[in-house]
Design a protein around this motif. Structure first.
Motif, PDB file in Angstrom:
ATOM      1  N   VAL A  83       3.983 -36.269 101.684  1.00 47.12           N
ATOM      2  CA  VAL A  83       5.166 -35.762 100.978  1.00 47.12           C
ATOM      3  C   VAL A  83       4.964 -35.825  99.463  1.00 47.12           C
ATOM      4  O   VAL A  83       5.438 -34.951  98.729  1.00 47.12           O
ATOM      5  N   THR A  84       4.232 -36.836  98.980  1.00 47.42           N
ATOM      6  CA  THR A  84       3.981 -36.931  97.534  1.00 47.42           C
ATOM      7  C   THR A  84       3.032 -35.831  97.076  1.00 47.42           C
ATOM      8  O   THR A  84       3.222 -35.228  96.014  1.00 47.42           O
ATOM      9  N   PHE A  85       2.013 -35.570  97.877  1.00 47.35           N
ATOM     10  CA  PHE A  85       1.062 -34.499  97.559  1.00 47.35           C
ATOM     11  C   PHE A  85       1.779 -33.155  97.490  1.00 47.35           C
ATOM     12  O   PHE A  85       1.602 -32.387  96.532  1.00 47.35           O
ATOM     13  N   VAL A  86       2.606 -32.877  98.505  1.00 43.96           N
ATOM     14  CA  VAL A  86       3.332 -31.604  98.538  1.00 43.96           C
ATOM     15  C   VAL A  86       4.286 -31.495  97.354  1.00 43.96           C
ATOM     16  O   VAL A  86       4.385 -30.440  96.702  1.00 43.96           O
ATOM     17  N   ALA A  87       5.004 -32.582  97.054  1.00 42.92           N
ATOM     18  CA  ALA A  87       5.950 -32.560  95.931  1.00 42.92           C
ATOM     19  C   ALA A  87       5.233 -32.285  94.618  1.00 42.92           C
ATOM     20  O   ALA A  87       5.711 -31.519  93.778  1.00 42.92           O
ATOM     21  N   CYS A  88       4.065 -32.908  94.434  1.00 43.94           N
ATOM     22  CA  CYS A  88       3.306 -32.678  93.199  1.00 43.94           C
ATOM     23  C   CYS A  88       2.877 -31.222  93.086  1.00 43.94           C
ATOM     24  O   CYS A  88       2.866 -30.649  91.995  1.00 43.94           O
ATOM     25  N   MET A  89       2.539 -30.613  94.204  1.00 45.49           N
ATOM     26  CA  MET A  89       2.129 -29.215  94.195  1.00 45.49           C
ATOM     27  C   MET A  89       3.303 -28.279  93.920  1.00 45.49           C
ATOM     28  O   MET A  89       3.144 -27.222  93.315  1.00 45.49           O
ATOM     29  N   VAL A  90       4.505 -28.690  94.365  1.00 49.15           N
ATOM     30  CA  VAL A  90       5.674 -27.811  94.297  1.00 49.15           C
ATOM     31  C   VAL A  90       6.389 -27.892  92.951  1.00 49.15           C
ATOM     32  O   VAL A  90       6.828 -26.872  92.401  1.00 49.15           O
ATOM     33  N   VAL A  91       6.525 -29.112  92.417  1.00 47.80           N
ATOM     34  CA  VAL A  91       7.327 -29.308  91.201  1.00 47.80           C
ATOM     35  C   VAL A  91       6.683 -28.596  90.019  1.00 47.80           C
ATOM     36  O   VAL A  91       5.505 -28.805  89.701  1.00 47.80           O
ATOM     37  N   THR A  92       7.463 -27.739  89.355  1.00 52.23           N
ATOM     38  CA  THR A  92       6.937 -26.948  88.239  1.00 52.23           C
ATOM     39  C   THR A  92       7.787 -27.053  86.981  1.00 52.23           C
ATOM     40  O   THR A  92       7.424 -26.525  85.941  1.00 52.23           O
ATOM     41  N   GLY A  93       8.941 -27.729  87.070  1.00 50.65           N
ATOM     42  CA  GLY A  93       9.859 -27.806  85.935  1.00 50.65           C
ATOM     43  C   GLY A  93       9.457 -28.878  84.937  1.00 50.65           C
ATOM     44  O   GLY A  93       8.270 -29.212  84.798  1.00 50.65           O
ATOM     45  N   PRO A  94      10.440 -29.464  84.243  1.00 52.47           N
ATOM     46  CA  PRO A  94      10.148 -30.443  83.190  1.00 52.47           C
ATOM     47  C   PRO A  94       9.495 -31.723  83.704  1.00 52.47           C
ATOM     48  O   PRO A  94       8.893 -32.465  82.912  1.00 52.47           O
ATOM     49  N   LEU A  95       9.589 -32.029  85.004  1.00 52.64           N
ATOM     50  CA  LEU A  95       8.961 -33.230  85.552  1.00 52.64           C
ATOM     51  C   LEU A  95       7.495 -33.006  85.939  1.00 52.64           C
ATOM     52  O   LEU A  95       6.812 -33.950  86.324  1.00 52.64           O
ATOM     53  N   ALA A  96       7.042 -31.766  85.858  1.00 51.11           N
ATOM     54  CA  ALA A  96       5.655 -31.460  86.225  1.00 51.11           C
ATOM     55  C   ALA A  96       4.703 -31.853  85.095  1.00 51.11           C
ATOM     56  O   ALA A  96       5.059 -31.748  83.921  1.00 51.11           O
ATOM     57  N   PRO A  97       3.501 -32.300  85.444  1.00 53.61           N
ATOM     58  CA  PRO A  97       3.014 -32.605  86.794  1.00 53.61           C
ATOM     59  C   PRO A  97       3.608 -33.918  87.290  1.00 53.61           C
ATOM     60  O   PRO A  97       3.640 -34.906  86.541  1.00 53.61           O
ATOM     61  N   TRP A  98       4.060 -33.940  88.523  1.00 51.96           N
ATOM     62  CA  TRP A  98       4.844 -35.065  89.022  1.00 51.96           C
ATOM     63  C   TRP A  98       3.949 -36.206  89.500  1.00 51.96           C
ATOM     64  O   TRP A  98       3.780 -36.453  90.682  1.00 51.96           O
ATOM     65  N   TRP A  99       3.382 -36.928  88.545  1.00 54.84           N
ATOM     66  CA  TRP A  99       2.505 -38.051  88.849  1.00 54.84           C
ATOM     67  C   TRP A  99       3.285 -39.315  89.174  1.00 54.84           C
ATOM     68  O   TRP A  99       2.752 -40.251  89.791  1.00 54.84           O
ATOM     69  N   GLN A 100       4.573 -39.355  88.786  1.00 50.34           N
ATOM     70  CA  GLN A 100       5.359 -40.571  88.989  1.00 50.34           C
ATOM     71  C   GLN A 100       5.508 -40.932  90.465  1.00 50.34           C
ATOM     72  O   GLN A 100       5.606 -42.104  90.824  1.00 50.34           O
TER      73      GLN A 100
END
Length: 203
Positions: A83-100
């Motif tokens: 789920v973390t891998f998919v979320a990192c791939m999907v998130v494109t807004g101000p939180l991207a890249p979603w390493w948190q």
């Protein structure tokens, strides 16, 4: 027994981690929601973070109900990684890249496996697993990689995770030693009482 004492410490640490990390993820969900309302992020950002939160809450609740901590930590590692891998791939807004998200999961793995095994190796492996997943996600994710920021993000995930792996393994070992001392004291007390009963019978 020692397993029950260790399981109790594992459950308490897990509950504390779920509360703290859950609050942090809720904050990111709120940020993604505000960004969506302002038109700064797509709906998929919000949905990805909500999915991340729900999956982790579900695994955390299952860990408290199913008293098989090694199985649950392994399940958390697998599902959390996906789920973390998919979320990192999907998130494109101000939180991207979603390493948190990888940092949160890395800390969770270090805490869980460090307590259970009382050794840092399993926690280190969990941290390395999430670091490798983040590298893979960034390489597969469309768009350029800013090398300095990427290196800093990897450093934060690895350093904080490895530190917690060491600390939690020491805590798990301390819990085990305390339980062993408790057993020794109980055995000494029982032997003393038995000798006193024999002495009273002789008199």
């Amino acid at each position: 027994g020692g397993a029950s004492r260790l399981a109790e410490g594992y459950q308490r640490a897990l509950a504390a981690a779920d509360i703290l990390f859950g609050a942090f993820v809720v904050l990111m969900v709120v940020i993604a929601g505000v960004a969506r309302l302002r038109g700064d992020a797509p709906l998929t950002d919000l949905l990805a973070l909500v999915a991340f939160l729900v999956v982790n809450l579900a695994v955390g609740e299952a860990s408290r109900r199913i008293r098989r901590p090694y199985l649950m930590e392994t399940l958390r590692l697998i599902l959390g990684g996906i789920v973390t891998f998919v979320a990192c791939m999907v998130v494109t807004g101000p939180l991207a890249p979603w390493w948190q998200g990888f940092m949160v999961m890395s800390l969770g793995g270090a805490i869980g496996f460090g307590l259970l095994t009382q050794k840092p190796l399993a926690g280190r492996i969990a941290v390395g697993y999430y670091v490798a997943l983040y590298v893979g996600a960034r390489l597969l994710r469309p768009g350029p990689i800013e090398p300095y920021g990427f290196a800093l993000e990897l450093g934060i995930i690895a350093t904080v995770g490895l530190m917690f792996a060491e600390i939690m393994s020491l805590l798990g070992e301390t819990l085990r030693q305390q339980h062993e001392r408790g057993l020794e004291l109980k055995a000494t007390r029982d032997a003393l009482f038995a000798e006193m009963e024999v002495a009273q019978e002789i008199q």
